[in-house]
Design a protein around this motif. Structure first.
Motif, PDB file in Angstrom:
ATOM      1  N   TYR A   1       0.853  -1.182   0.000  1.00 16.28           N
ATOM      2  CA  TYR A   1       0.000   0.000   0.000  1.00 16.28           C
ATOM      3  C   TYR A   1       0.890   1.233   0.000  1.00 16.28           C
ATOM      4  CZ  TYR A   1      -4.322  -2.489   1.097  1.00 16.28           C
ATOM      5  OH  TYR A   1      -5.418  -3.298   1.043  1.00 16.28           O
ATOM      6  N   ALA A   2       0.473   2.264  -0.703  1.00 18.17           N
ATOM      7  CA  ALA A   2       1.173   3.540  -0.700  1.00 18.17           C
ATOM      8  C   ALA A   2       0.126   4.635  -0.555  1.00 18.17           C
ATOM      9  CB  ALA A   2       1.973   3.724  -1.979  1.00 18.17           C
ATOM     10  N   GLU A   3       0.225   5.380   0.520  1.00 20.14           N
ATOM     11  CA  GLU A   3      -0.720   6.453   0.810  1.00 20.14           C
ATOM     12  C   GLU A   3      -2.161   5.953   0.808  1.00 20.14           C
ATOM     13  OE1 GLU A   3       0.110   9.947  -1.528  1.00 20.14           O
ATOM     14  OE2 GLU A   3       2.253   9.755  -1.165  1.00 20.14           O
ATOM     15  N   GLY A   4      -2.359   4.766   1.391  1.00 20.25           N
ATOM     16  CA  GLY A   4      -3.697   4.205   1.523  1.00 20.25           C
ATOM     17  C   GLY A   4      -4.290   3.598   0.267  1.00 20.25           C
ATOM     18  N   ILE A   5      -3.486   3.484  -0.765  1.00 18.25           N
ATOM     19  CA  ILE A   5      -3.963   2.937  -2.041  1.00 18.25           C
ATOM     20  C   ILE A   5      -3.141   1.704  -2.387  1.00 18.25           C
ATOM     21  CG2 ILE A   5      -4.228   3.379  -4.519  1.00 18.25           C
ATOM     22  CD1 ILE A   5      -4.487   6.351  -3.819  1.00 18.25           C
TER      23      ILE A   5
ATOM     24  N   ALA B   1      -0.831  -0.361  -4.189  1.00 18.66           N
ATOM     25  CA  ALA B   1       0.212   0.006  -5.145  1.00 18.66           C
ATOM     26  C   ALA B   1       0.836  -1.210  -5.808  1.00 18.66           C
ATOM     27  CB  ALA B   1       1.297   0.822  -4.455  1.00 18.66           C
TER      28      ALA B   1
END
Length: 108
Positions: A39-43, A45
């Motif tokens: 996950y990256a910044e809640g998304i 990835a």
């Protein structure tokens, strides 16, 4: 690269089950799971996929063919594990189940 594309060089039927052809040697594959691996910044990835890859043949020994299947999958970026072989008396086929995993949102 998809499993179907990765194994095209084998010149065997490669399909989702059930295989309905007449060949004495073929491969089926189906999705077991797809999961987020990063996950990256809640998304989401990064996604990984795990497939069942099943090789069927009437011909033994089949060690060379398994090595070729693994090599082709590895060249295409998949990690392949061979599981216990089985003989299916009702079809007369050896069934060699494998799993193939890859990071990336690849379906099929």
């Amino acid at each position: 690269m998809t499993i179907n594309n990765a194994l095209a060089a084998l010149k065997l039927p490669v399909t989702h089950p059930p295989y309905k052809g007449e060949a004495n040697e073929y491969i089926t594959y189906q999705l077991i799971t797809q999961s987020t691996t990063l996950y990256a910044e809640g998304i989401e990835a990064e996604t990984s996929v795990l497939y069942a890859v099943d090789y069927y043949t009437k011909t033994a020994p089949f060690a060379e063919k398994l090595l070729e299947i693994k090599r082709l999958l590895q060249t295409a970026g998949w990690t392949c594990t061979v599981n216990a072989e089985d003989y299916e008396p009702d079809t007369g086929l050896y069934h060699i189940p494998m799993t193939a995993t890859r990071v990336g949102g690849i379906y099929g």
